[in-house]
Design a protein around this motif. Structure first.
Motif, PDB file in Angstrom:
ATOM      1  N   UNK A  54       0.866  -1.177   0.000  1.00  0.00           N
ATOM      2  CA  UNK A  54       0.000   0.000   0.000  1.00  0.00           C
ATOM      3  C   UNK A  54       0.901   1.226   0.000  1.00  0.00           C
ATOM      4  N   UNK A  55       0.707   2.113  -0.964  1.00  0.00           N
ATOM      5  CA  UNK A  55       1.616   3.248  -1.092  1.00  0.00           C
ATOM      6  C   UNK A  55       0.893   4.436  -1.706  1.00  0.00           C
ATOM      7  N   UNK A  56       1.489   5.608  -1.595  1.00  0.00           N
ATOM      8  CA  UNK A  56       0.948   6.788  -2.261  1.00  0.00           C
ATOM      9  C   UNK A  56       1.499   6.876  -3.689  1.00  0.00           C
ATOM     10  N   UNK A  57       1.124   7.935  -4.396  1.00  0.00           N
ATOM     11  CA  UNK A  57       1.646   8.174  -5.750  1.00  0.00           C
ATOM     12  C   UNK A  57       2.871   9.080  -5.638  1.00  0.00           C
ATOM     13  N   UNK A  58       3.949   8.694  -6.306  1.00  0.00           N
ATOM     14  CA  UNK A  58       5.249   9.296  -6.049  1.00  0.00           C
ATOM     15  C   UNK A  58       5.745  10.204  -7.181  1.00  0.00           C
ATOM     16  N   UNK A  59       6.857  10.874  -6.886  1.00  0.00           N
ATOM     17  CA  UNK A  59       7.482  11.801  -7.824  1.00  0.00           C
ATOM     18  C   UNK A  59       8.041  11.078  -9.048  1.00  0.00           C
ATOM     19  N   UNK A  60       7.976  11.724 -10.218  1.00  0.00           N
ATOM     20  CA  UNK A  60       8.645  11.162 -11.396  1.00  0.00           C
ATOM     21  C   UNK A  60      10.135  10.959 -11.129  1.00  0.00           C
ATOM     22  N   UNK A  61      10.691   9.894 -11.670  1.00  0.00           N
ATOM     23  CA  UNK A  61      12.119   9.592 -11.605  1.00  0.00           C
ATOM     24  C   UNK A  61      12.641   9.398 -10.174  1.00  0.00           C
ATOM     25  N   UNK A  62      11.758   9.128  -9.226  1.00  0.00           N
ATOM     26  CA  UNK A  62      12.181   8.955  -7.835  1.00  0.00           C
ATOM     27  C   UNK A  62      12.514   7.495  -7.540  1.00  0.00           C
ATOM     28  N   UNK A  63      13.296   7.286  -6.484  1.00  0.00           N
ATOM     29  CA  UNK A  63      13.618   5.920  -6.064  1.00  0.00           C
ATOM     30  C   UNK A  63      12.355   5.180  -5.622  1.00  0.00           C
ATOM     31  N   UNK A  64      11.338   5.919  -5.194  1.00  0.00           N
ATOM     32  CA  UNK A  64      10.097   5.291  -4.746  1.00  0.00           C
ATOM     33  C   UNK A  64       9.324   4.706  -5.926  1.00  0.00           C
ATOM     34  N   UNK A  65       9.310   5.418  -7.047  1.00  0.00           N
ATOM     35  CA  UNK A  65       8.694   4.891  -8.259  1.00  0.00           C
ATOM     36  C   UNK A  65       9.439   3.633  -8.712  1.00  0.00           C
ATOM     37  N   UNK A  66      10.746   3.651  -8.578  1.00  0.00           N
ATOM     38  CA  UNK A  66      11.547   2.486  -8.962  1.00  0.00           C
ATOM     39  C   UNK A  66      11.225   1.289  -8.071  1.00  0.00           C
ATOM     40  N   UNK A  67      11.070   1.541  -6.768  1.00  0.00           N
ATOM     41  CA  UNK A  67      10.753   0.472  -5.825  1.00  0.00           C
ATOM     42  C   UNK A  67       9.428  -0.200  -6.185  1.00  0.00           C
ATOM     43  N   UNK A  68       8.415   0.612  -6.471  1.00  0.00           N
ATOM     44  CA  UNK A  68       7.102   0.057  -6.810  1.00  0.00           C
ATOM     45  C   UNK A  68       7.161  -0.668  -8.157  1.00  0.00           C
ATOM     46  N   UNK A  69       7.937  -0.128  -9.085  1.00  0.00           N
ATOM     47  CA  UNK A  69       8.108  -0.772 -10.398  1.00  0.00           C
ATOM     48  C   UNK A  69       8.685  -2.179 -10.255  1.00  0.00           C
TER      49      UNK A  69
ATOM     50  N   UNK B 285       8.059  -4.244  -8.060  1.00  0.00           N
ATOM     51  CA  UNK B 285       7.048  -5.168  -7.559  1.00  0.00           C
ATOM     52  C   UNK B 285       6.049  -5.589  -8.635  1.00  0.00           C
ATOM     53  N   UNK B 286       5.649  -4.644  -9.514  1.00  0.00           N
ATOM     54  CA  UNK B 286       4.631  -4.990 -10.523  1.00  0.00           C
ATOM     55  C   UNK B 286       5.120  -4.821 -11.961  1.00  0.00           C
ATOM     56  N   UNK B 287       6.326  -4.325 -12.133  1.00  0.00           N
ATOM     57  CA  UNK B 287       6.838  -4.076 -13.473  1.00  0.00           C
ATOM     58  C   UNK B 287       6.649  -2.624 -13.860  1.00  0.00           C
ATOM     59  N   UNK B 288       7.636  -2.090 -14.582  1.00  0.00           N
ATOM     60  CA  UNK B 288       7.611  -0.671 -14.933  1.00  0.00           C
ATOM     61  C   UNK B 288       6.418  -0.326 -15.819  1.00  0.00           C
ATOM     62  N   UNK B 289       6.119  -1.155 -16.806  1.00  0.00           N
ATOM     63  CA  UNK B 289       5.008  -0.850 -17.714  1.00  0.00           C
ATOM     64  C   UNK B 289       3.682  -0.825 -16.968  1.00  0.00           C
ATOM     65  N   UNK B 290       3.473  -1.791 -16.078  1.00  0.00           N
ATOM     66  CA  UNK B 290       2.230  -1.845 -15.304  1.00  0.00           C
ATOM     67  C   UNK B 290       2.098  -0.627 -14.400  1.00  0.00           C
ATOM     68  N   UNK B 291       3.225  -0.207 -13.807  1.00  0.00           N
ATOM     69  CA  UNK B 291       3.167   0.967 -12.941  1.00  0.00           C
ATOM     70  C   UNK B 291       2.848   2.220 -13.743  1.00  0.00           C
TER      71      UNK B 291
END
Length: 342
Positions: free
Chosen positions: A294-309, A311-317
């Motif tokens: 469970x997470x919020x929506x994060x900044x572009x190009x952030x390490x947080x976006x990378x972390x979530x990617x 888990x589900x894949x970059x395209x899905x994110x």
């Protein structure tokens, strides 16, 4: 891997500047980890997505009123300090504005001398080490003299400081809130427990490095900041029991995810541990500890976006984020939430 692969266009008006009046009124974008199916829900619907035996892991860190405004003893020039990390004793790693006015030996006074600090070391990018001097209890003085630090993208004044704390915040030491937890009310947590979901509290003290952009052009070249974590015997036992009995481990927030993955990477199991983690999770990483997030929506190009990617894949994110932007979800700390369902 190019950092620009994690970029996307975000309309500025979707950056939430203030929290909702009611914590649980946030929207919830549910993404199925296996099928990548997306559904639009409200945050209390999280209960339906959880099953008896699952384990919900919350970060109980508490944000310090870590922003101090003082003046140089010698010249009376205004100096702003942001406490980042306690080192030894009364020494702290800080960020300073304006940094050019603070050198080794500079003394800064706060609250007409109730609290003073002497610079003992200079670090890059405005970083300074300060040794504090005072009478009484440091955190009580901090409560009196400090203010709540907010992320740099929030321009509005926060009317109620408690809205930048989770309802279960307990262990003081963070420079920023674990914002995925801001959506929970005490009542909602009781309802989740009543369904048979185990709730576990762990601690990771969030540093301001979480807001720093990735300056490297290649993802692999980025250096993560270190943050202190602690997992108790009780928490480790509950996590291990849930895993053994087939329950899903659901991390609330990237801080909980990073803590659990650190433990599992180091020990191969859920065990009691504490220390500093600088784990950097990006696509290619194989999750071992958590099943959902469970997470919020994060900044572009952030390490947080990378972390979530990871888990589900970059395209899905990116598909999920494109949907969220189209449907006008609110982004970042005071924004809406996304649940990656196992």
């Amino acid at each position: 891997m190019d950092v620009n692969e994690f970029d996307f266009d975000l309309p500025e008006e979707l950056i939430a500047q203030t929290p909702l009046k009611t914590r649980t009124n946030s929207r919830l974008l549910v993404v199925d980890k296996k099928t990548k199916a997306i559904s639009d829900r409200m945050f209390p619907d999280l209960i339906e997505a959880l099953s008896p035996g699952d384990c919900l892991v919350l970060n109980d860190t508490k944000v310090m009123p870590a922003r101090l405004l003082g003046e140089k003893v010698e010249t009376k020039a205004v100096i702003e300090l942001l406490l980042l990390k306690q080192l030894e004793g009364d020494c702290w790693e800080t960020l300073v504005k304006p940094a050019k006015r603070v050198k080794i030996g500079t003394e800064v006074s706060f609250g007409d001398g109730k609290l003073t600090a002497i610079c003992t070391a200079v670090q890059p990018q405005g970083g300074r080490i300060f040794e504090f001097r005072y009478s009484g209890v440091f955190y009580e003085l901090l409560e009196e003299l400090g203010t709540m630090p907010l992320p740099p993208y929030i321009k509005e004044r926060l009317e109620d400081a408690d809205r930048y704390q989770t309802v279960y915040a307990k262990q003081i030491g963070s420079a920023a809130a674990p914002t995925a937890g801001l959506h929970f009310s005490e009542q909602l947590l009781l309802e989740i427990e009543a369904k048979g979901v185990k709730i576990v509290y762990i601690t990771l003290h969030v540093g301001l490095g979480t807001f720093r952009p990735v300056s490297a052009s290649s993802v692999e070249d980025h250096q993560m900041h270190a943050e202190y974590y602690q997992v108790t015997e009780e928490a480790a036992h509950t996590l291990a029991s849930a895993r053994e009995n087939g329950g899903n481990i659901i991390a609330v927030g990237t801080t909980s995810a990073r803590t659990l993955e650190t433990i599992y990477s180091d020990h191969g199991a859920f065990v009691a541990a504490s220390g500093w983690t600088s784990i950097f999770i990006y696509p290619g990483y194989k999750y071992q500890a958590i099943d959902g997030l469970l997470t919020n929506f994060h900044l572009p190009k952030s390490t947080l976006v990378m972390l979530v990617s990871a888990l589900i894949g970059k395209e899905a994110l990116m598909d999920a984020y494109a949907h969220a932007i189209k449907e006008r979800y609110r982004f970042f700390s005071f924004g809406d939430a996304m649940f990656i369902r196992p």
